[in-house]
Design a protein around this motif. Structure first.
Motif, mmCIF file in Angstrom:
data_model
loop_
_atom_site.group_PDB
_atom_site.id
_atom_site.type_symbol
_atom_site.label_atom_id
_atom_site.label_comp_id
_atom_site.label_asym_id
_atom_site.label_seq_id
_atom_site.Cartn_x
_atom_site.Cartn_y
_atom_site.Cartn_z
ATOM 1 N N VAL A 87 1.683 6.193 5.602
ATOM 2 C CA VAL A 87 1.450 5.312 4.469
ATOM 3 C C VAL A 87 1.782 3.865 4.795
ATOM 4 N N GLY A 88 1.420 3.017 3.821
ATOM 5 C CA GLY A 88 1.464 1.578 4.033
ATOM 6 C C GLY A 88 2.686 0.939 4.666
ATOM 7 N N ASN A 89 3.855 1.303 4.277
ATOM 8 C CA ASN A 89 4.993 0.487 4.656
ATOM 9 C C ASN A 89 5.993 1.186 5.529
ATOM 10 N N ARG A 90 6.715 0.372 6.240
ATOM 11 C CA ARG A 90 7.792 0.920 7.040
ATOM 12 C C ARG A 90 9.097 0.399 6.498
ATOM 13 N N GLY A 147 -1.064 -5.963 9.515
ATOM 14 C CA GLY A 147 -0.303 -4.719 9.632
ATOM 15 C C GLY A 147 -0.940 -3.716 10.585
ATOM 16 N N HIS A 148 -0.070 -3.011 11.329
ATOM 17 C CA HIS A 148 -0.499 -1.935 12.233
ATOM 18 C C HIS A 148 -1.366 -2.479 13.389
ATOM 19 N N GLY A 149 -2.120 -1.605 14.044
ATOM 20 C CA GLY A 149 -2.942 -2.029 15.175
ATOM 21 C C GLY A 149 -2.701 -1.192 16.413
ATOM 22 N N LYS A 182 -9.878 2.375 8.447
ATOM 23 C CA LYS A 182 -8.502 2.279 8.946
ATOM 24 C C LYS A 182 -7.835 1.003 8.448
ATOM 25 N N GLU A 183 -6.610 1.161 7.984
ATOM 26 C CA GLU A 183 -5.847 0.026 7.491
ATOM 27 C C GLU A 183 -5.797 -1.117 8.513
ATOM 28 N N LYS A 184 -5.563 -0.763 9.798
ATOM 29 C CA LYS A 184 -5.407 -1.796 10.833
ATOM 30 C C LYS A 184 -6.646 -2.693 10.959
ATOM 31 N N LEU A 238 0.202 -8.495 6.086
ATOM 32 C CA LEU A 238 -0.863 -7.947 5.246
ATOM 33 C C LEU A 238 -1.064 -6.456 5.513
ATOM 34 N N HIS A 239 -1.065 -5.688 4.445
ATOM 35 C CA HIS A 239 -1.206 -4.227 4.535
ATOM 36 C C HIS A 239 -2.156 -3.713 3.465
ATOM 37 N N ILE A 240 -2.550 -2.458 3.635
ATOM 38 C CA ILE A 240 -3.322 -1.764 2.617
ATOM 39 C C ILE A 240 -2.469 -0.576 2.199
ATOM 40 N N ASN A 241 -2.384 -0.344 0.899
ATOM 41 C CA ASN A 241 -1.541 0.725 0.404
ATOM 42 C C ASN A 241 -2.231 2.080 0.466
HETATM 43 ZN ZN LIG Z 1 0.638 -0.682 6.283
#
Ligand SMILES: [Zn+2]
Length: 452
Positions: free
Chosen positions: A167-170, A275-277, A290-292, A352-355
């Motif tokens: 999920v979105g956040n760490r 975010g991510h990648g 994909k969120e990334k 920047l992230h996607i939930n």
């Molecule tokens: Zn995220």
């Protein structure tokens, strides 16, 4: 007759269950980090022992688990150490053969395991790190490294673990994160102990500098970025001395200057963090988004718009890659992102992230902050208001949370969750250019208002 048939089915069922429960190698992946370490990751459905053997220039990693069909075969590797590997089924074991392009010593490689993580869905993994030069800590063993999950000490002391939430956040992890305890992503604020800074490591800095020079040379080919790069070199020189290394080998950079909060966007230093990648796709939608990819596309547009308004923008990544390195620990990966903001004395940091949610009907924007300066909340409010006022999606509001990046950045920092990839309507929305363009524009407008 019928009894025999039933018995046969029962037996078949038992055998099938036994086979299904035996550990299986489902995939073998690879990656190269910025220190040129080639990492092989063997995904196993359950705990399994392993051994590494170096025979001349042939390196063999044996994992005591059957190979699933899709895992077997030859895979191309892009590294100075090898150009391919072969995954071979060897009865009840799986062998990964890596023909090396250069001679390695036993101290040039190390293997360890990563535990299965039910929260992130990551399987048990056997990891093999190979280094072309002396950039990683040598192992003390001989030419053969063997171990299992239970005995492998290196799994605990290894600088790299991986248990990222899907999920979105760490959330912020304590410095004992290498022991693989996954903290919940609920916004309850916990304050883990600060990583103990033990010493300034000269060698690390030199390596980092080398890396920086490399990156700069590459980037300076693009005329557009020249001004920013020149600036960053100057900034870099002034902050070099503030890099420290924590007990668990993490490089932590601290900004030396004071962040600014007014006077307009012109000349402001802003770090944008897509975010991510790379090895971490972030959340993935039902349609495969994909969120990334979405965070990177929007971040690039934010960068372009900010630069047009005279801001100096630093991106934690500008393409599909890990910032620290493939399959790194959350802490290493997130600190690497914080380090970008700190290194350039940024005035603001925007991640920047996607939930994502198990509840597919949940949607909307939310902006997270950690109240460590008087301006974190202001920045979060500015962005959330601008997005909420101009989009017809839910306004989930400004929320306080102790996410690693927003907490560890010394300057005002926010983490923006730009809709839900798990919501079918919003996934469709974010696939479109209109959404990306508008979100980027609104974020820039919000920054403009914040710095006003
Ligand atoms: Zn995220």
């Amino acid at each position: 007759m019928r009894k025999i048939v039933i018995l046969a089915f029962l037996l078949l069922g038992l055998v099938w269950t036994a086979v299904a429960q035996a550990a299986q190698v489902t995939d073998v992946k690879w990656g190269v980090d910025k220190n040129n370490v080639l990492r092989l990751v063997v995904d196993v459905t359950d705990t399994a022992g392993y051994a590494v053997q170096l025979d001349g220039n042939n390196l063999k990693l044996t994992v005591n688990a059957k190979a699933a069909g899709q895992a077997v075969g030859r895979k191309v590797i892009k590294s100075s150490l090898a150009d391919h590997m072969r995954v071979v089924s060897a009865g009840s074991a799986t062998e990964v053969h890596v023909p090396l392009k250069k001679t390695l010593k036993s101290s040039d490689y190390k293997a360890f395991v990563l535990k299965k993580d039910p929260q992130t869905g990551r399987p048990f993994r056997v990891v093999l790190d190979l280094t072309a030069d002396k950039t990683i800590v040598p192992v003390k063993s001989g030419t053969t490294t063997a171990g299992t999950a239970a005995v492998s000490k290196s799994a605990v002391s290894a600088p790299v673990v991986s248990n990222r939430p899907v999920v979105g956040n760490r959330p912020v992890r304590s410095s004992t994160a290498t022991k693989q305890t996954v903290t919940k992503t609920t916004p309850a604020v916990k304050t883990p102990a600060e990583p103990k800074v033990v010493k300034t490591v000269e060698k690390k800095k030199v390596e980092e500098q080398k890396q920086e020079v490399k990156t700069t040379t590459k980037k300076s080919k693009h005329k557009k970025k020249r001004r920013t790069e020149k600036y960053s070199q100057e900034q870099k020189a002034s902050t070099e001395k503030s890099a420290t290394t924590t007990e668990d080998g993490l490089t932590v950079i601290k900004a030396t200057g004071k962040y600014r909060t007014n006077g307009g966007l012109e000349g402001k230093v802003i770090t944008i963090d897509p975010g991510h990648g790379g090895s971490d796709p972030g959340a993935v939608g039902a349609k495969g988004t994909k969120e990334k990819d979405i965070t990177l596309a929007i971040s690039k547009q934010v960068q372009e718009l900010l630069e047009k308004k005279g801001a100096k923008v630093h991106m934690t990544r500008t393409d599909d890659r890990d910032v620290y390195g493939p399959y790194a620990s959350d802490r290493a990966e997130l600190q690497a992102r914080v380090n970008v903001a700190e290194k350039y004395n940024s005035d603001a940091f925007v991640s920047l992230h996607i939930n994502s949610s198990v509840n597919k009907s949940i949607g909307g924007f939310s902006t997270y902050y950690y109240p460590k300066t008087n301006y974190d909340l202001q920045l979060a409010q500015a962005i959330q208001k601008q997005l909420a006022d101009n989009f017809g999606v839910n306004n989930l509001g400004v929320r306080q949370a102790n996410f690693y990046v927003t907490k560890r950045c010394s300057m005002p920092a926010v983490l923006v969750e730009m809709c839900f990839i798990s919501n079918p309507d919003e996934e469709t929305l974010m696939q479109g250019n209109w959404f990306k363009k508008k979100t980027a524009r609104l974020i820039v407008e919000a920054l403009e208002k914040y710095f006003d």
